[in-house]
Design a protein around this motif. Structure first.
Motif, PDB file in Angstrom:
ATOM      1  N   MET A 252       0.863  -1.174   0.000  1.00  0.00           N
ATOM      2  CA  MET A 252       0.000   0.000   0.000  1.00  0.00           C
ATOM      3  C   MET A 252       0.907   1.233   0.000  1.00  0.00           C
ATOM      4  N   LYS A 253       0.701   2.072  -1.055  1.00  0.00           N
ATOM      5  CA  LYS A 253       1.549   3.251  -1.233  1.00  0.00           C
ATOM      6  C   LYS A 253       0.714   4.514  -1.118  1.00  0.00           C
ATOM      7  N   LEU A 254       1.257   5.514  -0.458  1.00  0.00           N
ATOM      8  CA  LEU A 254       0.578   6.800  -0.350  1.00  0.00           C
ATOM      9  C   LEU A 254       0.699   7.563  -1.664  1.00  0.00           C
ATOM     10  N   ILE A 255      -0.433   8.103  -2.131  1.00  0.00           N
ATOM     11  CA  ILE A 255      -0.400   8.945  -3.323  1.00  0.00           C
ATOM     12  C   ILE A 255      -0.608  10.418  -2.970  1.00  0.00           C
ATOM     13  N   ASP A 256      -1.090  10.662  -1.767  1.00  0.00           N
ATOM     14  CA  ASP A 256      -1.146  12.025  -1.231  1.00  0.00           C
ATOM     15  C   ASP A 256      -1.043  11.923   0.278  1.00  0.00           C
ATOM     16  N   SER A 257      -1.408  12.956   0.971  1.00  0.00           N
ATOM     17  CA  SER A 257      -1.201  12.985   2.418  1.00  0.00           C
ATOM     18  C   SER A 257      -2.089  12.015   3.180  1.00  0.00           C
ATOM     19  N   ASN A 258      -3.237  11.590   2.593  1.00  0.00           N
ATOM     20  CA  ASN A 258      -4.141  10.711   3.343  1.00  0.00           C
ATOM     21  C   ASN A 258      -4.815   9.646   2.477  1.00  0.00           C
ATOM     22  N   THR A 259      -4.229   9.300   1.331  1.00  0.00           N
ATOM     23  CA  THR A 259      -4.818   8.275   0.471  1.00  0.00           C
ATOM     24  C   THR A 259      -3.759   7.233   0.112  1.00  0.00           C
ATOM     25  N   ALA A 260      -4.106   5.971   0.345  1.00  0.00           N
ATOM     26  CA  ALA A 260      -3.194   4.864   0.027  1.00  0.00           C
ATOM     27  C   ALA A 260      -3.827   3.988  -1.033  1.00  0.00           C
ATOM     28  N   VAL A 261      -3.020   3.555  -1.993  1.00  0.00           N
ATOM     29  CA  VAL A 261      -3.523   2.696  -3.064  1.00  0.00           C
ATOM     30  C   VAL A 261      -2.708   1.407  -3.102  1.00  0.00           C
TER      31      VAL A 261
END
Length: 306
Positions: A252-261
């Motif tokens: 799981m990687k963060l794409i912004d400050s509070n979203t993980a994909v």
């Protein structure tokens, strides 16, 4: 008719209010579904993979000290574990004939000193590992008196599974770790020309230089370098997720400050605390979830714990 219209208006108003309140509850629930997580960046550098085998200490050569005449052991000048140099007198033997002659000569001339003792000397240098006779024992000609383990023949014998042959022989230098934690550099030497039929292992000689004596039959762990990868990217072991069959892996990687994909990955070598990722190639700024990541959907709202 008018009353019916009024009632219908109140019903529609209640419906819109209930819908609005339901949407508000969903929004609040969605806002509440934020998972606290911790993150780490991808580590990049050289990694090494090694195998660990056991080796036991041994002396390849022994000197067998034997009696050179039949007679009585008059003196023993060694103890088990003693280190002896070549030429040292280890035993003295008195034959029956020399005993009789000595007594006769003493009666004829007491000033004539005749011992009649035959010295038995060491032919090499090493440690006394067997002591077969003591003072007063009667021994036959050629009977074994002691065994000296040649210090220069001290080695570790590695029982190498044959499938590791190329790996072991490609590493002329290895590291041995003794049970007390002592680390010794070793060098691969002779390879025995036979393989054990049951275990399919081949004996390899490892020579070491130790400032202190090492006992025989001591088992050491041997670390043998398998491969070195430069510029490999690794992540903490807890960051890697998989399905039940461990056929698919992802992080799981963060794409912004509070979203993980979810990002599918291919893993390489595994280590106790980290795992190599061979694909995809992450950037140095990417942040990977290392806790709170289990069970998250493809896109999840998270909050980073400090």
């Amino acid at each position: 008719m008018k009353s019916n219209i009024i009632l219908l208006g109140f019903g529609l108003l209640g419906f819109f209010i209930s819908c609005k309140s339901g949407d508000t509850a969903k929004e609040e629930a969605a806002a509440a579904a934020v998972t606290p997580v911790t993150v780490a960046r991808v580590d990049r550098g050289s990694i090494s993979d090694s195998i660990e085998l056991n080796a036991s200490s041994s002396y390849l050569q022994n000197s067998y000290i034997k009696s050179i005449a039949a007679g009585y052991v008059k003196s023993v000048n060694i103890k088990l574990g003693d280190f002896v140099e070549a030429g040292r007198v280890l035993f003295s033997i008195e034959t029956k004939e020399s005993s009789v002659i000595g007594n006769t000569i003493s009666k004829l001339d007491s000033s004539f000193k005749f011992s009649g003792l035959i010295p038995v000397k060491s032919q090499g240098h090493g440690y006394i590992t067997q002591l077969n006779h003591q003072t007063g024992d009667y021994v036959q000609d050629g009977e074994q008196l002691a065994v000296i383990s040649d210090r220069n023949s001290f080695v570790f014998l590695l029982n190498m599974p044959y499938e590791y042959r190329k790996i072991v022989l490609n590493n002329r230098s290895v590291l041995l770790i003794l049970p007390d934690g002592t680390k010794l550099p070793g060098r691969i030497g002779t390879v025995f020309p036979t393989v054990d039929s049951l275990t399919q292992t081949q004996t390899v000689v490892i020579r070491v230089n130790s400032a202190t004596p090492i006992p025989q039959n001591l088992i050491a762990r041997v670390h043998i370098l398998k491969e070195i990868k430069k510029g490999a990217q690794t992540i903490p072991r807890s960051a890697l997720l998989s399905d039940e069959a461990q056929a698919a892996f992802w992080v799981m990687k963060l794409i912004d400050s509070n979203t993980a994909v979810k990002v599918d990955v291919k893993k390489g070598s595994e280590y106790p605390d980290k795992i190599e990722i061979t694909d995809p190639i992450f950037s140095d700024s990417d942040r990977i979830l290392v806790s709170g990541n289990y069970g998250l959907p493809d896109t999840a709202k998270v909050v980073i714990e400090k």
